[in-house]
Design a protein around this motif. Sequence first.
Motif, PDB file in Angstrom:
ATOM      1  N   ASN A  13       0.833  -1.212   0.000  1.00  0.00           N
ATOM      2  CA  ASN A  13       0.000   0.000   0.000  1.00  0.00           C
ATOM      3  C   ASN A  13       0.862   1.255   0.000  1.00  0.00           C
ATOM      4  OD1 ASN A  13      -2.229  -1.653   0.086  1.00  0.00           O
ATOM      5  ND2 ASN A  13      -2.549  -1.421   2.291  1.00  0.00           N
ATOM      6  N   ARG A  14       1.913   1.238   0.818  1.00  0.00           N
ATOM      7  CA  ARG A  14       2.799   2.409   0.880  1.00  0.00           C
ATOM      8  C   ARG A  14       3.494   2.639  -0.452  1.00  0.00           C
ATOM      9  NH1 ARG A  14       4.680  -0.202   5.518  1.00  0.00           N
ATOM     10  NH2 ARG A  14       6.770  -0.362   4.586  1.00  0.00           N
ATOM     11  N   ILE A  15       3.933   1.570  -1.085  1.00  0.00           N
ATOM     12  CA  ILE A  15       4.656   1.692  -2.362  1.00  0.00           C
ATOM     13  C   ILE A  15       3.750   2.313  -3.428  1.00  0.00           C
ATOM     14  CG2 ILE A  15       5.664   0.392  -4.269  1.00  0.00           C
ATOM     15  CD1 ILE A  15       6.764  -1.582  -2.190  1.00  0.00           C
ATOM     16  N   ILE A  16       2.503   1.838  -3.498  1.00  0.00           N
ATOM     17  CA  ILE A  16       1.566   2.354  -4.512  1.00  0.00           C
ATOM     18  C   ILE A  16       1.306   3.844  -4.285  1.00  0.00           C
ATOM     19  CG2 ILE A  16      -0.807   2.247  -5.349  1.00  0.00           C
ATOM     20  CD1 ILE A  16      -0.719  -0.779  -4.743  1.00  0.00           C
ATOM     21  N   LEU A  17       1.020   4.224  -3.033  1.00  0.00           N
ATOM     22  CA  LEU A  17       0.746   5.632  -2.732  1.00  0.00           C
ATOM     23  C   LEU A  17       1.985   6.489  -2.964  1.00  0.00           C
ATOM     24  CD1 LEU A  17      -1.374   5.119   0.504  1.00  0.00           C
ATOM     25  CD2 LEU A  17      -2.205   6.031  -1.660  1.00  0.00           C
ATOM     26  N   ASN A  18       3.135   5.968  -2.600  1.00  0.00           N
ATOM     27  CA  ASN A  18       4.389   6.716  -2.785  1.00  0.00           C
ATOM     28  C   ASN A  18       4.617   7.019  -4.267  1.00  0.00           C
ATOM     29  OD1 ASN A  18       7.067   7.644  -2.890  1.00  0.00           O
ATOM     30  ND2 ASN A  18       7.660   6.399  -1.139  1.00  0.00           N
ATOM     31  N   ARG A  19       4.485   6.013  -5.113  1.00  0.00           N
ATOM     32  CA  ARG A  19       4.723   6.204  -6.549  1.00  0.00           C
ATOM     33  C   ARG A  19       3.734   7.202  -7.136  1.00  0.00           C
ATOM     34  NH1 ARG A  19       5.554  -0.138  -8.433  1.00  0.00           N
ATOM     35  NH2 ARG A  19       7.672  -0.402  -7.584  1.00  0.00           N
ATOM     36  N   ARG A  20       2.472   7.068  -6.748  1.00  0.00           N
ATOM     37  CA  ARG A  20       1.439   7.950  -7.305  1.00  0.00           C
ATOM     38  C   ARG A  20       1.695   9.410  -6.960  1.00  0.00           C
ATOM     39  NH1 ARG A  20      -2.526   8.870 -11.069  1.00  0.00           N
ATOM     40  NH2 ARG A  20      -4.066  10.300 -10.222  1.00  0.00           N
ATOM     41  N   ASN A  99      -9.614  15.370   8.851  1.00  0.00           N
ATOM     42  CA  ASN A  99     -10.102  16.305   7.846  1.00  0.00           C
ATOM     43  C   ASN A  99     -10.960  15.627   6.781  1.00  0.00           C
ATOM     44  OD1 ASN A  99      -7.424  17.369   8.974  1.00  0.00           O
ATOM     45  ND2 ASN A  99      -8.249  19.180   7.985  1.00  0.00           N
ATOM     46  N   ASP A 100     -10.637  14.365   6.469  1.00  0.00           N
ATOM     47  CA  ASP A 100     -11.349  13.662   5.402  1.00  0.00           C
ATOM     48  C   ASP A 100     -10.992  12.183   5.501  1.00  0.00           C
ATOM     49  OD1 ASP A 100     -12.902  13.143   3.190  1.00  0.00           O
ATOM     50  OD2 ASP A 100     -11.983  14.684   1.936  1.00  0.00           O
ATOM     51  N   TYR A 101     -11.525  11.375   4.584  1.00  0.00           N
ATOM     52  CA  TYR A 101     -11.189   9.954   4.577  1.00  0.00           C
ATOM     53  C   TYR A 101     -11.323   9.399   3.171  1.00  0.00           C
ATOM     54  CZ  TYR A 101     -16.144   8.751   4.134  1.00  0.00           C
ATOM     55  OH  TYR A 101     -17.426   8.621   3.673  1.00  0.00           O
ATOM     56  N   VAL A 102     -10.624   8.297   2.913  1.00  0.00           N
ATOM     57  CA  VAL A 102     -10.777   7.512   1.690  1.00  0.00           C
ATOM     58  C   VAL A 102     -10.906   6.051   2.107  1.00  0.00           C
ATOM     59  CG1 VAL A 102      -9.552   9.094   0.165  1.00  0.00           C
ATOM     60  CG2 VAL A 102      -8.274   7.363   1.404  1.00  0.00           C
ATOM     61  N   THR A 103     -11.558   5.266   1.279  1.00  0.00           N
ATOM     62  CA  THR A 103     -11.782   3.861   1.614  1.00  0.00           C
ATOM     63  C   THR A 103     -10.898   2.947   0.776  1.00  0.00           C
ATOM     64  OG1 THR A 103     -13.607   3.763   0.016  1.00  0.00           O
ATOM     65  CG2 THR A 103     -14.159   4.283   2.304  1.00  0.00           C
ATOM     66  N   LYS A 104     -10.633   1.754   1.332  1.00  0.00           N
ATOM     67  CA  LYS A 104      -9.867   0.729   0.615  1.00  0.00           C
ATOM     68  C   LYS A 104     -10.824  -0.178  -0.154  1.00  0.00           C
ATOM     69  CE  LYS A 104      -6.043   0.361   3.933  1.00  0.00           C
ATOM     70  NZ  LYS A 104      -5.311  -0.548   4.832  1.00  0.00           N
ATOM     71  N   VAL A 106      -8.020   1.802  -2.320  1.00  0.00           N
ATOM     72  CA  VAL A 106      -7.951   3.233  -2.543  1.00  0.00           C
ATOM     73  C   VAL A 106      -8.097   3.559  -4.033  1.00  0.00           C
ATOM     74  CG1 VAL A 106      -6.501   5.289  -2.338  1.00  0.00           C
ATOM     75  CG2 VAL A 106      -6.512   3.580  -0.511  1.00  0.00           C
ATOM     76  N   ASP A 107      -9.049   4.426  -4.340  1.00  0.00           N
ATOM     77  CA  ASP A 107      -9.175   4.987  -5.687  1.00  0.00           C
ATOM     78  C   ASP A 107      -8.173   6.129  -5.778  1.00  0.00           C
ATOM     79  OD1 ASP A 107      -9.972   6.785  -7.823  1.00  0.00           O
ATOM     80  OD2 ASP A 107     -11.843   5.648  -7.940  1.00  0.00           O
ATOM     81  N   MET A 108      -7.131   5.966  -6.592  1.00  0.00           N
ATOM     82  CA  MET A 108      -6.023   6.917  -6.600  1.00  0.00           C
ATOM     83  C   MET A 108      -6.456   8.305  -7.072  1.00  0.00           C
ATOM     84  SD  MET A 108      -3.816   5.132  -5.236  1.00  0.00           S
ATOM     85  CE  MET A 108      -2.602   6.438  -5.262  1.00  0.00           C
ATOM     86  N   GLU A 109      -7.421   8.380  -7.993  1.00  0.00           N
ATOM     87  CA  GLU A 109      -7.886   9.690  -8.454  1.00  0.00           C
ATOM     88  C   GLU A 109      -8.580  10.444  -7.323  1.00  0.00           C
ATOM     89  OE1 GLU A 109      -7.260  11.086 -11.312  1.00  0.00           O
ATOM     90  OE2 GLU A 109      -6.191   9.333 -12.102  1.00  0.00           O
ATOM     91  N   ILE A 110      -9.403   9.721  -6.571  1.00  0.00           N
ATOM     92  CA  ILE A 110     -10.102  10.358  -5.440  1.00  0.00           C
ATOM     93  C   ILE A 110      -9.109  10.752  -4.361  1.00  0.00           C
ATOM     94  CG2 ILE A 110     -11.735   9.930  -3.564  1.00  0.00           C
ATOM     95  CD1 ILE A 110     -13.345   8.192  -5.462  1.00  0.00           C
ATOM     96  N   ALA A 111      -8.167   9.864  -4.061  1.00  0.00           N
ATOM     97  CA  ALA A 111      -7.169  10.175  -3.031  1.00  0.00           C
ATOM     98  C   ALA A 111      -6.359  11.405  -3.411  1.00  0.00           C
ATOM     99  CB  ALA A 111      -6.243   8.976  -2.822  1.00  0.00           C
TER     100      ALA A 111
END
Length: 361
Positions: A13-20, A99-104, A106-111
Motif C-alpha cells: 500500500n505504501r509503495i503504490i501511494l508513494n509512486r502515485r 479532515n477527510d477519509y478515503v476507503t480501501k 484506494v481509488d487513486m484519483e479520489i485520493a
Amino acid sequence: MPRLLVVDDTEDNRIILNRRFTRLGYEVVEANDGLSALNLIAREPFDVVLLDIMMPGIDGLEVLRRVRETHTENQLPVIMVTAKSASEDVVEALLMGANDYVTKPVDMEIAAARVEMQLRRKRAEDHSRAAYRELEQTLTSLQGSIEQAQNKQAALTDLGPEVRAPLDGLLGAAKVLTKVCDTPDLKKMIAVIETAAQSLDRLVAEAVLDEAPPARKAKKTKAAPVLPPRKVSVLSADADPARRHGVRLVFAEADVDIELSEAHSGAEAAQIAAGRPFDLILMNVEMGDGLNGIRVIRRTEAEVGQRRTPVLAVSKDGAAAAEAVAAGADLHMPMPITAAGLLTALARALSRESDDLSAVA
C-alpha cells in the motif's frame, strides 16, 4: 514541494501511494506503524498525512488523537484510510479531528483530489497566519514611530514629505486588508494601524505648520486634513479570460478605488507598463511569454529610469516561483488565486517601497 506522510503497516500500500504522489510532485515519506509516524511528525514538517486506521500496536485513531494534541486541523490535515465496512471508525475519526477519509481499495484519483484539496486549505491558512504576523510587525513599527515623533517633533519639519509618502500607502494597505481579514482580532488590529497612521500624519502636519513663516501661519485655521489614499492602479496580465474575470471581481469588491487594466500576454503587459506607472502588476508566468514579459518590464524601467513597479507573479502550485523571482518578480502566489491572497499582495505593494518587497509572498 509539498510533503506527504503515508502511514500504513502494509508495504505494498505504501509503495503504490508513494509512486502515485511522487509523480504528482509530492515529497513522500513513509511510516510503517503509528509510533514511527508520531516520531516523524514530532521531528519534521508535513503538509498532509494519509493515515491508515487499522494497524497493529498504536492504531490510526490513537495516532490521530495524539496529533491533534499538538496540531490543529488547519496546521496539519489528516486523511484517514479505512475499509468500506468500517463506517463507525470513520465517524469516530471525523469527530476526533480528521479532515477527510478515503476507503480501501484506494481509488487513486479520489485520493489525489482529496489530498490536493487539503493542501490548498492549508496553504490558505498559512497565508492568513503570515498576514497576521505582518500586521503585528506593522503595528509595532507604527507605535515606535509615534513615540519618536512625539519626542522629536521639531525634526519632522524637514521630513514632512518623506514621512507622508509612505503614510498614504500604509492607509491604503490597511483599507485593503480590512476586506481580507474577517476575524474580530484582525479587524481590531487594522483599526489600530489606521488610527496610529493618521495620528502620525497629524503630528507631521502640525510640526510643518509650526515652523512655517508668519504669513503661512495666519492662514492656519485648523489642522490639515488627512487626505484619502489615491486611486490604486493595477495591471492584470493573463491569457485566460476566466482568471482575468476572477481578478476583476475581487478588485470590484475591494473597499478601495482601484483602476484595473488588463493584458492578454506578457508582451502586451510590458508595452502597457512602459506607457504609464502602476502600483502593482499581476503576471501569470505560465503564459508562453509571462516570464519574458517581466524581464522586458525590468529592462525598460532601467533604460528610462522609471520607478520599479511591484510585480506579483502567479503559477500553478508555485512551480515557477524561483524562475519568476530570477526574472524580476517581487512577489509570488500559487494558483488558484484567492481573494485574500490577492488583496494581501496588493496591500504589501502599497505599504512598502517596491525595492523592499519580499521575494516570495
